[in-house]
Motif scaffolding. Structure first.
Motif, short mmCIF file in Angstrom:
data_model
loop_
_atom_site.label_atom_id
_atom_site.label_comp_id
_atom_site.label_asym_id
_atom_site.label_seq_id
_atom_site.Cartn_x
_atom_site.Cartn_y
_atom_site.Cartn_z
N ASP A 180 69.16 -62.26 81.90
CA ASP A 180 69.69 -61.90 80.59
C ASP A 180 69.75 -63.15 79.70
O ASP A 180 69.80 -64.28 80.21
N LYS A 185 65.01 -55.25 79.12
CA LYS A 185 65.97 -54.31 78.56
C LYS A 185 66.24 -53.17 79.53
O LYS A 185 67.38 -52.72 79.69
N ARG A 229 68.47 -54.37 82.38
CA ARG A 229 69.87 -54.52 82.00
C ARG A 229 70.58 -53.18 81.96
O ARG A 229 71.73 -53.05 82.39
#
Length: 237
Positions: free
Chosen positions: A55, A10, A13
């Protein structure tokens, strides 16, 4: 352990969008307004180790398998944190632009097919890549030099699915080729006349990889890397 892997993905990203946009703006903003002599310079080669995280990739088609796990609404392929290595042979011009040919390999373990009802998945995805890169060094008086770059190339994917929901899949090892592209942002630290240490981030995208059993819209992989760069010419001077 999985909690920390998900948290790291996370963060990758979120940070990647800011780093990628900043690096590309810096690279484009430094493009020369007039023609330069790119023949003046020196060769180098580099070698880096990478931590890689992908991802969740949308599964666009699963026509090659009858497995029910692929028939949920909007399924995604989820992977775990993996590792990789990349090497490059390049030319550093006197104007601080770099052109290089790069070969790399990364592997991520499969985790699950994510959807409203997630299904455990085991196996590995190996990707071997070849790139042509263009980079810019923002060299100053300091021994620390920021850089940014972009590249385009091709990738060989090898997908090995061991089990789906703890059962054997109706398909085995699959491979495919795809177009890949990347952007890089980082710094080098001069530690000698002929050697730099580098640390950076790179984003790599694979365009519509099709593993026959199923296909993805796109596969986005984020990397943090550390490595060394050697200037060959200085060894002989």
């Amino acid at each position: 352990m999985r909690h920390y892997s998900d948290l790291l993905l996370k963060r990758l990203r979120g940070v990647s969008r800011v780093l990628l946009a900043s690096g590309l703006l810096a690279l484009l903003g430094s493009a020369p307004a007039v023609a330069e002599d790119f023949s003046a310079g020196q060769p180098y080669f580099s070698l880096s180790g990478m931590v890689a995280g992908a991802d969740g990739a949308t599964i666009s088609s699963a026509a090659g398998t009858a497995d029910a796990a692929f028939n949920f609404s909007d399924p995604t392929l989820q992977t775990k944190i993996g590792f990789g290595v990349v090497g490059a042979l390049g030319w550093l011009t006197d104007s601080n632009w770099r052109m290089e040919i790069e070969l790399g390999h990364r592997q991520v373990a499969l985790d699950q097919i994510g959807s409203p009802a997630s299904v455990p998945l085991s196996g590995d995805l190996d990707i071997t890549t070849g790139f042509v890169n263009v980079l810019r060094d923002f060299r100053g008086e300091s021994f620390i030099t920021p850089y940014a770059g972009i590249g385009i190339g091709g990738a060989y994917h090898k997908l090995d699915v061991g089990s789906i929901n703890d059962a054997s899949p109706d398909f085995g090892t699959r491979d495919t080729f795809s177009l890949v592209y990347q952007a890089m942002l980082g710094v080098t630290f001069e530690v000698g006349e002929s050697m730099d240490i580098l640390a950076g981030y790179r984003y790599m995208g694979a365009w519509e990889p099709d593993y026959e059993a199923f296909a993805l819209d796109r596969l986005d992989i984020h990397h943090f890397e550390m490595g060394v760069k050697f200037y060959v010419e200085d060894w002989f001077n």
